[in-house]
Write a protein that holds these residues in place. Sequence first.
Motif, mmCIF file in Angstrom:
data_model
loop_
_atom_site.group_PDB
_atom_site.id
_atom_site.type_symbol
_atom_site.label_atom_id
_atom_site.label_comp_id
_atom_site.label_asym_id
_atom_site.label_seq_id
_atom_site.Cartn_x
_atom_site.Cartn_y
_atom_site.Cartn_z
ATOM 1 N N PHE A 112 0.803 3.693 -2.131
ATOM 2 C CA PHE A 112 -0.589 2.669 -2.519
ATOM 3 C C PHE A 112 -0.715 2.470 -1.718
ATOM 4 C CE2 PHE A 112 3.771 2.611 -5.165
ATOM 5 C CZ PHE A 112 2.991 2.261 -6.362
ATOM 6 N N PRO A 113 -1.985 2.611 -0.965
ATOM 7 C CA PRO A 113 -2.627 2.696 0.247
ATOM 8 C C PRO A 113 -3.563 1.254 0.011
ATOM 9 C CG PRO A 113 -3.546 4.199 -0.756
ATOM 10 C CD PRO A 113 -2.123 4.369 -1.776
ATOM 11 N N ASP A 114 -3.890 1.394 -0.828
ATOM 12 C CA ASP A 114 -4.313 -0.747 -0.925
ATOM 13 C C ASP A 114 -4.000 -1.568 -0.785
ATOM 14 O OD1 ASP A 114 -3.319 0.466 -3.381
ATOM 15 O OD2 ASP A 114 -4.805 -1.105 -4.391
ATOM 16 N N THR A 115 -2.451 -1.449 -0.481
ATOM 17 C CA THR A 115 -1.478 -2.800 0.069
ATOM 18 C C THR A 115 -1.305 -2.983 1.080
ATOM 19 O OG1 THR A 115 0.670 -1.318 -0.664
ATOM 20 C CG2 THR A 115 -0.358 -2.544 -2.479
ATOM 21 N N GLN A 116 -1.317 -4.309 1.601
ATOM 22 C CA GLN A 116 -0.991 -4.656 3.247
ATOM 23 C C GLN A 116 0.177 -3.408 3.826
ATOM 24 O OE1 GLN A 116 0.111 -8.638 4.393
ATOM 25 N NE2 GLN A 116 -0.045 -7.953 6.088
ATOM 26 N N PRO B 220 -7.672 13.286 11.951
ATOM 27 C CA PRO B 220 -6.261 14.190 11.792
ATOM 28 C C PRO B 220 -5.125 13.663 11.702
ATOM 29 C CG PRO B 220 -7.036 14.506 14.191
ATOM 30 C CD PRO B 220 -7.806 13.745 12.903
ATOM 31 N N HIS B 221 -5.400 12.803 12.093
ATOM 32 C CA HIS B 221 -3.815 11.943 12.257
ATOM 33 C C HIS B 221 -3.280 10.644 11.247
ATOM 34 C CE1 HIS B 221 -3.263 13.819 16.219
ATOM 35 N NE2 HIS B 221 -3.605 13.435 16.819
ATOM 36 N N GLY B 222 -4.313 10.341 11.143
ATOM 37 C CA GLY B 222 -4.457 9.336 9.882
ATOM 38 C C GLY B 222 -5.420 9.005 8.962
ATOM 39 N N PRO B 223 -5.624 8.205 7.405
ATOM 40 C CA PRO B 223 -6.741 8.395 6.684
ATOM 41 C C PRO B 223 -8.279 7.692 7.365
ATOM 42 C CG PRO B 223 -4.688 7.486 5.892
ATOM 43 C CD PRO B 223 -4.633 7.351 6.964
ATOM 44 N N ASP B 224 -8.998 8.713 7.022
ATOM 45 C CA ASP B 224 -9.711 7.306 7.508
ATOM 46 C C ASP B 224 -11.040 7.001 6.126
ATOM 47 O OD1 ASP B 224 -12.107 6.090 8.910
ATOM 48 O OD2 ASP B 224 -13.941 7.910 8.905
ATOM 49 N N TRP B 225 -10.605 6.006 5.690
ATOM 50 C CA TRP B 225 -11.340 5.751 4.284
ATOM 51 C C TRP B 225 -13.124 5.691 4.124
ATOM 52 C CZ3 TRP B 225 -7.774 7.433 0.604
ATOM 53 C CH2 TRP B 225 -6.593 7.083 1.070
#
Length: 125
Positions: free
Chosen positions: A49-53, A89-94
Amino acid sequence: AGGVDVLSVPGVHRKLWLRCHFAGARGMGFRDRHYLLADAGLPEFPQDFPDTQAGQQEAASQAADSLRRFERRPPKKRPNFGVLGIAAPHGPDWGSLSAASDPAGRPAICRPSQLQLLTQRHCFF
């Protein structure tokens, strides 16, 4: 087959663990639970759930851990993410998702001119 999460203060967990084990309880770590849920196709909070805090905090924590592991490696042993076409590479770049629809914003490795074989319709059988 329900589950219970048990949190205990330091020093008590060994006795509690032995009592639960002899009573027939089975233990599972967070990593094992993550693998089981992923295999079953079930969502897990907060990773799915990446859209939550909480999801954003988890992603930031994982990105920081990944960057720390990356920086501990010798420079000659680190992968060159720029050459591989990996922008984050280390995290999502939305924010880059909207730029991906623009051909000029794509990495050189993903340009349509280099992927002509995939877009041609041929019957191989």
